[in-house]
Motif scaffolding. Sequence first.
Motif, short mmCIF file in Angstrom:
data_model
loop_
_atom_site.label_atom_id
_atom_site.label_comp_id
_atom_site.label_asym_id
_atom_site.label_seq_id
_atom_site.Cartn_x
_atom_site.Cartn_y
_atom_site.Cartn_z
N THR A 181 62.33 -3.55 -33.09
CA THR A 181 63.66 -3.01 -33.36
C THR A 181 64.56 -3.17 -32.14
O THR A 181 65.71 -3.61 -32.26
CB THR A 181 63.56 -1.53 -33.76
N VAL A 182 64.04 -2.82 -30.97
CA VAL A 182 64.83 -2.94 -29.74
C VAL A 182 65.16 -4.42 -29.48
O VAL A 182 66.30 -4.76 -29.10
CB VAL A 182 64.07 -2.34 -28.55
N THR A 183 64.19 -5.28 -29.68
CA THR A 183 64.43 -6.71 -29.51
C THR A 183 65.55 -7.19 -30.42
O THR A 183 66.45 -7.94 -30.01
CB THR A 183 63.14 -7.51 -29.79
N SER A 184 65.51 -6.74 -31.68
CA SER A 184 66.53 -7.12 -32.65
C SER A 184 67.92 -6.65 -32.22
O SER A 184 68.91 -7.37 -32.38
CB SER A 184 66.17 -6.54 -34.02
N ILE A 185 68.00 -5.45 -31.66
CA ILE A 185 69.29 -4.90 -31.23
C ILE A 185 69.94 -5.80 -30.18
O ILE A 185 71.12 -6.19 -30.30
CB ILE A 185 69.10 -3.47 -30.67
N PHE A 186 69.18 -6.17 -29.16
CA PHE A 186 69.74 -7.00 -28.09
C PHE A 186 69.91 -8.46 -28.54
O PHE A 186 70.90 -9.11 -28.21
CB PHE A 186 68.85 -6.94 -26.86
#
Length: 592
Positions: A236-241
Amino acid sequence: PTSNKQQTPTHNPTSKRQQATEATIAMAPPRAAPSSGNNNRIGLTLIALVLCFYTFGLIIEVWHLPSPNHRRRAWLGKLTDGGHSGSSRQLLKVGGNINLSKNGISDVGETDDEEADDAEGSQDDEQDDENADPIPRATWPISIRDEDGNFEEVIHPGHKAKGHPDVMMMVPRFWVDDPVSVHMNTLMTRELAMKIGSCIKPDADGNQARGDSCLLADRTIYVAIASYRDWQCRDTVTSIFQRAKYPERVRVGVVDQIVEGEDGPCDAPYKPCKEDPEQELCKYKSQLDVFQVGAELAIGPVFARHLGHRIYRGEYYYMQSDAHVTFTRGWDVDVISQQEATKNDMAVLSTYLTDIVGSIDANGNSLRDTRPIMCNTDYEDGQNNRYLRHGSQPEAQPTIHGMPELQPYWAAGYSFSRGHFVVNVPYDFYQPMIFQGEEMSIGIRGFTIGYDFYAPERSVCFHHYAEGRNKRLRDKVPHYWENSNQYNGAGVKAMFRLLGVVHMNPEISPDRWDHSEEEKYGLGGVRTPELFYETFGVDVVNKRTEQHLCQFVESGNMHREFTKFIRPDGMGIDYSKISFRFKDPMKRLRVG
């Protein structure tokens, strides 16, 4: 954390022993003087003993200093407890099992100048003391990893509810500790609202709180994620950035509740950063704050998101998301454009997210032209109470075009707003073991402070539900209620408080629930909860709702009728000009 008694300097007993030794020597009968060699050995021995005691005391003092930015010092723990784990040591271990996690990040080659950081921190503290304004100075970039002195010790609310007030935690302080100092139990002025929200590019005077003059592309976003032992958190964090058009203006704060050594931390990249520094978790490590909590301390999403609110540091926008979500390409530009299209600084975009299956292509583009809208809720039983719980929400193509559509309710799984929403409506610290009821608490409190809720016109992220092809993998993720036996009964007390604060249980005597810091985590003075219940057909006495509210909301009638009364300065809808009271239209037809 430790008491003052534990911090007594360890060289004092040495001084007393030296005094006693001197007194004994003075009282002894005369004898022959020892040789100079013996004198030297005795002197060196005494010096060595003093140095040993002093060194040990210094180690103890350093051990008890707040250390939120570092891993647990297990070797020093063994030294101070002699390798044993007594009951008092166990309490300290449980209470101290909360840290800023840097797993997979420290190998990039960070070099921190701690002395410079300390000096800057001292200067900041002095400036804060001189500044009486309740709004701190906007800063970007920013991280709680640089705030060693900005943490506070609190009693873990789950243990407190069980009568164990000796279980302590060190947590970040709120960016603004007192929300009432901002909204003043009245409608927040636009001038004050413009002081909240950092811009990545300062103005000519170095000010980064630029209000409307900050370009849309330069406005910062804080994303808060509450995760419980969720293997998809780092995705999820990877997708955000990865999917943001301007990732340099995004900061993510994760409350990562895990079993250390068993669950993967949310900030751990799949490969070491030395091998692949282009991974998003490596490239944007300075914009990711992961607050790691031992899973045994997890007491539900309310407390986890409370901690997430504490990590907020004055960003222009605030977004709340679950830990198993995939974002669309350019999500940041899209959602900001939707937010600004409302022309309402008190707008909060919120919804139950659509399932990921069939919703997004391999390039991150949305395949959906529909969106859910929050309008369906009813009473249910639980926690020895009756409370409102949102049901499944209708999803269709938007009726209102060119902007989000007004709706009555707020959803916890996805929320996007101006940053001052976090400042004014912080998650309640005193609601352990609450799951259902969270959305009514924040939604109604936000309504009384002047906020208005909207369904996004377009979805910028999609949810991985435990359904279809994702069911097998998602079913393996544990849930916080595996701790239910440890905190048995805490949720019942918390539910009494939750309902009491928002005036939803008038039949319950106020002396039956906890009123701690009720002003801080309570209602505003712009509107009343009773106005909300009357407007949208909620009977808190008989525990009933007027059915078919979605007909009024989905059709766009609520939006068209209510948004006419958005204040000229864009600070919310003026409900004093709205006389509408919803009644079930199907009931009238049946009567007719």
